[in-house]
Design an enzyme around this catalytic site. Structure first.
Site, short mmCIF file in Angstrom:
data_model
loop_
_atom_site.label_atom_id
_atom_site.label_comp_id
_atom_site.label_asym_id
_atom_site.label_seq_id
_atom_site.Cartn_x
_atom_site.Cartn_y
_atom_site.Cartn_z
N GLY A 187 0.91 -1.22 -0.02
CA GLY A 187 -0.15 -0.13 -0.10
C GLY A 187 0.85 1.32 0.06
N GLY A 234 -0.18 4.46 0.59
CA GLY A 234 -1.00 5.49 0.96
C GLY A 234 -0.19 6.41 1.89
N ASN A 259 1.95 -1.46 -4.72
CA ASN A 259 0.55 -0.73 -4.77
C ASN A 259 -0.08 -0.91 -6.17
OD1 ASN A 259 -0.98 1.56 -3.34
ND2 ASN A 259 -0.60 2.62 -5.30
N VAL A 304 -2.74 -6.62 -4.30
CA VAL A 304 -2.47 -7.79 -3.45
C VAL A 304 -3.76 -8.64 -3.31
CG1 VAL A 304 -2.06 -7.99 -0.78
CG2 VAL A 304 -0.80 -6.21 -1.90
N GLU A 322 -17.15 17.03 5.01
CA GLU A 322 -16.32 18.04 3.90
C GLU A 322 -16.78 17.87 2.51
OE1 GLU A 322 -12.38 16.17 5.04
OE2 GLU A 322 -12.01 18.12 5.84
N LYS A 359 -6.04 24.46 7.59
CA LYS A 359 -6.38 23.12 7.04
C LYS A 359 -5.54 23.19 5.72
CE LYS A 359 -8.88 19.51 5.68
NZ LYS A 359 -8.97 18.32 6.47
P1 FAD Z 1 -4.41 4.88 2.40
O1 FAD Z 1 -4.04 6.28 2.47
O2 FAD Z 1 -6.11 4.74 1.94
O3 FAD Z 1 -3.66 4.21 1.46
C1 FAD Z 1 -3.70 2.66 1.07
C2 FAD Z 1 -3.32 2.41 -0.33
O4 FAD Z 1 -3.27 0.97 -0.49
C3 FAD Z 1 -3.92 3.38 -1.48
O5 FAD Z 1 -2.69 3.71 -2.39
C4 FAD Z 1 -4.58 1.81 -2.28
O6 FAD Z 1 -4.48 2.12 -3.54
C5 FAD Z 1 -3.61 0.71 -1.94
N1 FAD Z 1 -4.31 -0.66 -1.84
C6 FAD Z 1 -5.55 -0.82 -1.22
N2 FAD Z 1 -5.83 -2.12 -1.59
C7 FAD Z 1 -4.81 -2.60 -2.35
C8 FAD Z 1 -4.44 -4.00 -2.83
N3 FAD Z 1 -5.34 -4.91 -2.71
N4 FAD Z 1 -3.43 -4.02 -3.63
C9 FAD Z 1 -2.45 -3.03 -3.78
N5 FAD Z 1 -2.81 -2.02 -3.50
C10 FAD Z 1 -3.96 -1.55 -2.54
N6 FAD Z 1 -7.67 11.72 8.02
C11 FAD Z 1 -6.85 12.98 8.58
O7 FAD Z 1 -6.17 12.83 9.39
N7 FAD Z 1 -7.55 14.32 8.20
C12 FAD Z 1 -8.36 14.65 7.31
O8 FAD Z 1 -8.66 15.57 7.26
C13 FAD Z 1 -9.02 13.53 6.66
N8 FAD Z 1 -9.90 13.94 5.77
C14 FAD Z 1 -10.54 12.60 5.04
C15 FAD Z 1 -11.33 13.09 3.97
C16 FAD Z 1 -11.91 12.23 3.11
C17 FAD Z 1 -12.69 12.48 2.11
C18 FAD Z 1 -11.61 10.80 3.46
C19 FAD Z 1 -12.09 9.42 2.55
C20 FAD Z 1 -10.61 10.43 4.35
C21 FAD Z 1 -10.01 11.31 5.32
N9 FAD Z 1 -9.20 11.06 6.30
C22 FAD Z 1 -8.53 12.01 6.78
C23 FAD Z 1 -8.95 9.78 6.76
C24 FAD Z 1 -7.35 9.22 5.83
O9 FAD Z 1 -7.44 9.45 4.62
C25 FAD Z 1 -7.03 7.83 6.25
O10 FAD Z 1 -7.13 7.47 7.58
C26 FAD Z 1 -5.75 7.41 5.71
O11 FAD Z 1 -5.71 7.72 4.28
C27 FAD Z 1 -5.31 6.16 6.07
O12 FAD Z 1 -4.00 5.96 5.39
P2 FAD Z 1 -3.36 4.79 5.06
O13 FAD Z 1 -1.76 4.66 4.70
O14 FAD Z 1 -3.73 3.40 6.05
O15 FAD Z 1 -4.39 4.15 3.70
#
Ligand code: FAD
Length: 399
Positions: free
Chosen positions: A10, A12, A37, A81, A170, A374
């Site tokens: 991932g 993210g 990813n 994955v 939002e 922000k």
């Molecule tokens: P992610 O950032 O979601 O990354 C996961 C990655 O894994 C992605 O690139 C995806 O493509 C990849 N992936 C998934 N499944 C697979 C697979 N099977 N195989 C290969 N790759 C895969 N949080 C805050 O702190 N402040 C905010 O203001 C805020 N605003 C938000 C607004 C919105 C509209 C949304 C939807 C969420 C918001 N959040 C906010 C929450 C925040 O975005 C998440 O908590 C954060 O993105 C989590 O990070 P992560 O690394 O766990 O996952």
């Protein structure tokens, strides 16, 4: 000597910061690092309400992974994955397999439906770059066909947001800010557009400062948003939503924003979990696994003060990533790992235009000062990832 293989799943917030930290903290010959990813780009999930409502170019929310990570120090694999064979230390991809000595699972979240039927069939629920594009195009299409049909159907201009948490608020903030422009462009009377936010809990933004919640609701209502609070949705249909009291809101657009659960790969791989999230050990390893770290939305950590899980946020994912990278380095160097404790600096929610609300370092912020904060938070992340050049390329004007 064989170099340990580190595989990060991932790209993210959690995966990117782990990868970036590891490439800086480990020497060239200390480990083989692989990042997997499903796309060759990274996107800022926290910005997606803007392109979804059409107030920001989706390109601004994403960047090529090769542009921000040093790919001479890390292998990047673009693949999906499909499973993790924990005991065999293998990751199964759609197009191959990877062995690991250390694994970081940072696959993010999936929409939580709470068992409501029809969500995946009839609502927009994907908070991804492509999902945001689809919502934006659909909204615009609704405006464009309204005047082209013989019968004027109100449901074409009725927009339902399910969930008044951060994502729902939002998104409606952006949409309500954009509606006047859409009405003008498509010759639609403003009063024809209906926007509903439907929430099962007894308040919008549950758990947030009540004064700020009131500010947000008043502002959004002044832009024409109608709140239906304490109002669970029973079903999403092709015609709109059916509420628990049996009434129906007819709408051609339902945006699902009721919260998330962890990635289903967690369940499939057999980790002990709660709604796809693993309650990790203090040093972020999965219980019973010396070599598997789980971070971001796939992990669950308890806020001891209230004995409830912290909500999954980018803020926590990034902080976990830094500790995860340093713990992997510690294990490679046969040193003890350290525990993770979130350092919550604040929370800010945008409300569209130059409006936002937030609590930062225990100070309440409204309006343009919250909006400034922000945008600075958004830019700070870009700076952490790609320094000043990335801020100049993708950053937001805070004023
Ligand atoms: P992610 O950032 O979601 O990354 C996961 C990655 O894994 C992605 O690139 C995806 O493509 C990849 N992936 C998934 N499944 C697979 C697979 N099977 N195989 C290969 N790759 C895969 N949080 C805050 O702190 N402040 C905010 O203001 C805020 N605003 C938000 C607004 C919105 C509209 C949304 C939807 C969420 C918001 N959040 C906010 C929450 C925040 O975005 C998440 O908590 C954060 O993105 C989590 O990070 P992560 O690394 O766990 O996952």
């Amino acid at each position: 000597m064989n170099k340990p293989k580190i595989v990060i799943l991932g790209a993210g917030y959690g995966g990117m910061i782990t990868a970036s930290r590891l490439t800086k903290e480990l020497g060239y010959n200390e480990a083989d690092i692989t990042l997997v990813n499903k796309h060759d780009y990274h996107y800022q999930t926290t910005w997606l309400h803007e392109p979804a409502a059409g107030t920001l170019d989706p390109e601004k929310t994403r960047m090529k992974i090769s542009e921000v990570l040093n790919l001479s120090k890390i292998h990047f694999v673009k693949d999906v994955v499909v499973d993790i064979k924990r005991d065999e230390k293998k990751v199964i991809l759609e197009n191959g397999e990877l062995d690991f000595d250390y694994l970081v699972v940072a696959l993010g979240s999936e929409p939580e439906t709470f068992g409501v039927p029809g969500v995946f069939e009839h609502a927009f629920s994907k908070w991804t770059v492509n999902g945001a594009r689809q919502v934006r195009d659909h909204i615009e299409y609704m405006f464009s066909i309204y005047n082209n049909e013989d019968e004027k159907r109100d449901e074409l201009l009725t927009f339902v947001v399910a969930g008044a948490g951060f994502t729902g608020i939002e998104f409606i903030g952006e949409l309500s800010e954009r509606v006047p422009e859409l009405c003008k462009r498509y010759d639609v009377p403003r009063e024809k557009v209906k926007m509903y936010v439907i929430e099962a809990a007894p308040t919008a933004l549950p758990g947030f400062d009540p004064e700020l919640v009131e500010y947000a609701m008043n502002l959004l209502e002044s832009r024409g948003v109608e709140f239906k609070i304490s109002c669970p949705i029973k079903e999403v249909t092709e015609y709109g939503v059916i509420l628990a009291d049996g009434s129906e809101v007819k709408a051609e657009t339902v945006v699902w924003a009721t919260g998330v659960r962890g990635n289903s790969i967690i369940e499939k791989a057999g980790f002990e979990n709660m709604r796809g999230r693993v309650k990790v050990e203090p040093d972020l390893r999965a219980p019973g696994h010396d070599n598997i770290f789980i971070i971001g939305d796939c992990s669950l950590i308890i806020n001891e003060e209230i004995n409830r899980p912290y909500p999954p946020t980018a803020q926590i994912a990034m902080q976990q990533a830094a500790v995860c990278a340093s713990n992997i380095k510690a294990l490679i160097h046969n040193e003890p790992t350290k525990g993770f404790k979130p350092d919550i600096k604040g929370t800010v929610a945008s409300l569209g235009g130059k409006e936002a609300i937030g609590v930062v370092f225990d100070r309440k912020l409204y309006g343009s000062s919250a909006n400034f904060m922000k945008k600075m938070i958004d830019n700070r992340y870009l700076f952490m990832l790609g320094g000043t050049p990335l801020v100049l390329k993708k950053g937001k004007n805070p004023l």
